[in-house]
Design a protein around this motif. Sequence first.
Motif, short mmCIF file in Angstrom:
data_model
loop_
_atom_site.label_atom_id
_atom_site.label_comp_id
_atom_site.label_asym_id
_atom_site.label_seq_id
_atom_site.Cartn_x
_atom_site.Cartn_y
_atom_site.Cartn_z
N VAL A 1 -12.06 6.74 2.04
CA VAL A 1 -10.95 6.01 1.43
C VAL A 1 -10.78 4.64 2.11
O VAL A 1 -10.57 3.62 1.44
N ARG A 2 -10.92 4.62 3.44
CA ARG A 2 -10.83 3.33 4.16
C ARG A 2 -11.90 2.36 3.68
O ARG A 2 -11.64 1.18 3.45
N ALA A 3 -13.14 2.86 3.58
CA ALA A 3 -14.25 1.98 3.17
C ALA A 3 -13.99 1.43 1.77
O ALA A 3 -14.14 0.23 1.52
N LEU A 4 -13.57 2.31 0.87
CA LEU A 4 -13.36 1.87 -0.52
C LEU A 4 -12.18 0.89 -0.59
O LEU A 4 -12.19 -0.04 -1.41
N ALA A 5 -11.18 1.09 0.26
CA ALA A 5 -10.04 0.16 0.28
C ALA A 5 -10.47 -1.20 0.81
O ALA A 5 -10.02 -2.25 0.33
N ALA A 6 -11.38 -1.19 1.80
CA ALA A 6 -11.91 -2.46 2.33
C ALA A 6 -12.69 -3.17 1.21
O ALA A 6 -12.49 -4.36 0.95
N TRP A 7 -13.57 -2.41 0.52
CA TRP A 7 -14.37 -3.02 -0.55
C TRP A 7 -13.48 -3.55 -1.67
O TRP A 7 -13.78 -4.57 -2.28
N MET A 8 -12.35 -2.86 -1.94
CA MET A 8 -11.42 -3.38 -2.96
C MET A 8 -10.84 -4.72 -2.52
O MET A 8 -10.62 -5.62 -3.33
N THR A 9 -10.59 -4.86 -1.22
CA THR A 9 -10.05 -6.13 -0.71
C THR A 9 -11.04 -7.26 -0.99
O THR A 9 -10.67 -8.35 -1.44
N TRP A 10 -12.32 -6.98 -0.71
CA TRP A 10 -13.33 -8.04 -0.91
C TRP A 10 -13.58 -8.23 -2.41
O TRP A 10 -13.88 -9.33 -2.86
N LYS A 11 -13.44 -7.15 -3.17
CA LYS A 11 -13.69 -7.23 -4.62
C LYS A 11 -12.64 -8.09 -5.32
O LYS A 11 -12.97 -8.95 -6.14
N THR A 12 -11.36 -7.88 -5.02
CA THR A 12 -10.32 -8.68 -5.67
C THR A 12 -10.42 -10.13 -5.22
O THR A 12 -10.16 -11.05 -5.98
N ALA A 13 -10.85 -10.33 -3.95
CA ALA A 13 -10.97 -11.71 -3.44
C ALA A 13 -12.14 -12.43 -4.09
O ALA A 13 -12.02 -13.58 -4.51
N VAL A 14 -13.30 -11.75 -4.19
CA VAL A 14 -14.47 -12.43 -4.76
C VAL A 14 -14.22 -12.71 -6.25
O VAL A 14 -14.70 -13.72 -6.78
N SER A 15 -13.44 -11.86 -6.92
CA SER A 15 -13.13 -12.07 -8.34
C SER A 15 -12.03 -13.10 -8.52
O SER A 15 -11.70 -13.46 -9.66
N ASP A 16 -11.41 -13.49 -7.43
CA ASP A 16 -10.31 -14.46 -7.44
C ASP A 16 -9.16 -14.02 -8.34
O ASP A 16 -8.68 -14.77 -9.18
N ILE A 17 -8.75 -12.75 -8.18
CA ILE A 17 -7.53 -12.28 -8.83
C ILE A 17 -6.48 -12.05 -7.74
O ILE A 17 -6.83 -11.71 -6.60
N PRO A 18 -5.19 -12.28 -8.06
CA PRO A 18 -4.16 -12.34 -7.01
C PRO A 18 -3.71 -10.96 -6.54
O PRO A 18 -2.54 -10.60 -6.64
N LEU A 19 -4.64 -10.18 -6.00
CA LEU A 19 -4.36 -8.83 -5.54
C LEU A 19 -5.08 -8.57 -4.22
O LEU A 19 -6.06 -9.26 -3.90
N GLY A 20 -4.61 -7.56 -3.50
CA GLY A 20 -5.27 -7.14 -2.27
C GLY A 20 -6.11 -5.89 -2.55
O GLY A 20 -6.52 -5.65 -3.68
N GLY A 21 -6.36 -5.10 -1.47
CA GLY A 21 -7.22 -3.93 -1.64
C GLY A 21 -6.58 -2.66 -1.12
O GLY A 21 -5.98 -2.65 -0.03
N GLY A 22 -6.68 -1.58 -1.89
CA GLY A 22 -6.18 -0.28 -1.46
C GLY A 22 -7.03 0.82 -2.05
O GLY A 22 -7.94 0.56 -2.83
N LYS A 23 -6.78 2.04 -1.68
CA LYS A 23 -7.48 3.20 -2.27
C LYS A 23 -6.71 4.45 -1.90
O LYS A 23 -6.02 4.47 -0.87
N GLY A 24 -6.85 5.49 -2.72
CA GLY A 24 -6.19 6.75 -2.41
C GLY A 24 -7.11 7.91 -2.67
O GLY A 24 -8.14 7.76 -3.35
N GLY A 25 -6.76 9.07 -2.12
CA GLY A 25 -7.60 10.24 -2.36
C GLY A 25 -6.85 11.52 -2.05
O GLY A 25 -5.88 11.52 -1.29
N VAL A 26 -7.32 12.59 -2.67
CA VAL A 26 -6.81 13.93 -2.36
C VAL A 26 -8.02 14.84 -2.18
O VAL A 26 -8.98 14.77 -2.96
#
Length: 416
Positions: free
Chosen positions: A84-109
């Motif tokens: 979950v940590r890794a995917l949340a990190a990748w989401m941070t870089w993904k929203t930034a590289v796409s230049d959309i005004p969001l950060g990165g998170g992830k969840g799991g059960v």
Amino acid sequence: MKENLNPFAIAQAQFDEAAEVLQLDHDMRAFLREPMREFHFTIPVRMDDGTTRTFQGFRVQYNDARGPAKGGIRFHPDETIDTVRALAAWMTWKTAVSDIPLGGGKGGVICNPREMSQEELERLSRGYMRNIARYVGLTQDVPAPDVNTNPRIMAWMLDEYETINGKREPGVITGKPLELGGSAGRTPATAMGGLFTIREAAKLKGMNLNGATAAIQGFGNVGSFTHSLGQKQFGLKIVAISDEFGGIYNANGIDFDVAAAHQRQTGKLMNCPGTENITNQELLELEVDILIPAAIENQLTSQNAGNVKAKIVAELANGPTTPEADNILNDKGIYIIPDFLCNAGGVIVSYFEMVQNGYQYYWDEAMVHERLDKKITTAFHAVNQMSEAKQVDTRVAAYLVAVNRVAEAVRLRGWV
Ligand code: NAD
């Protein structure tokens, strides 16, 4: 030495490499290589037989300097906090590289949804939302579907959130059913975005997409739409596809409708009429123009990367290539479209969903795909230009673009 396949160790190793090229100072590195916030909680669920089972849930808000955290929720028996940590990190870089005004998170059960009834899944989904309701919201953190979660589950979570807060706030979750404010074009968005990046990479390589051969690993949401849209809208000749049980091959191309019907009937792709069976390993090493991993992580490793013959590797899956394999593929001159660029279509259209929810006015699918094309094509060229300017491979270049943007937001806020 054995490769370290811990996804968060890989995400940090990739970040460290980019931080080195960017000459990021020590304090910024220390801040950006860890999640900002994590929630670990238990979810007691009344099962159909009257017993209560306790599930373990996580939500990681890796970084929200550029906007509210954004990322899916996975239901999986092998879920770990490091995934979950890794995917949340990748989401941070993904929203930034796409230049959309969001950060990165992830969840799991940690759970096995295949062994649960719809009623048990509903109680688990609502229980998950009760645990995170005070930490998510339009201005804090916006969840979405991911592995083994879907629009139905998002609808239960949205309803739980709105019930707790006593108001309608559809933008708090994306990937919703259309009837509850979902966006047209969201379901095929990841595949469509990936195909737009493949189109741009093919131009750079002087490759004509019409008739170019491709192999796709994985036939779920992403893999199956990549097959169908790739064949019908981009003229790709898809010669091999696979699922977790194995793959099928036909040098003249596999018709999507035939393969999909066979999979629906038998639950597997193997033994599809007009094709021969191959293994997932053989699929990755086929003589094709484009290789598209669209299944799970760690598929291209130091063991098989040397045998990859494709000219373009389009990483629609998250984390399909280990750092060792990455070096091997780059040394062979293969053009890699790195995961958090290639598969950003899903989160870009999730962002469009939030925008549409904001003014309660909805676009048609053609408009969604036109705007997705513009966003992801711009991101692709920002990464390619960075790669040429700094003489680094495309994954490092994607990190440079993304980490620069996040670090700048962190600096402007005065955090570091
Ligand atoms: P999915 O669960 O719908 O499909 C996964 C597919 O992979 C299935 O066909 C399954 O049989 C196959 N698979 C599983 N294990 C395999 C194995 N060991 N070898 C070969 N195939 C195997 O998932 P999805 O939504 O299509 O996601 C696929 C990948 O794309 C994941 O890495 C996911 O994180 C990534 N991704 C998905 C989205 C999205 O919008 N769905 C967005 C970004 C990234």
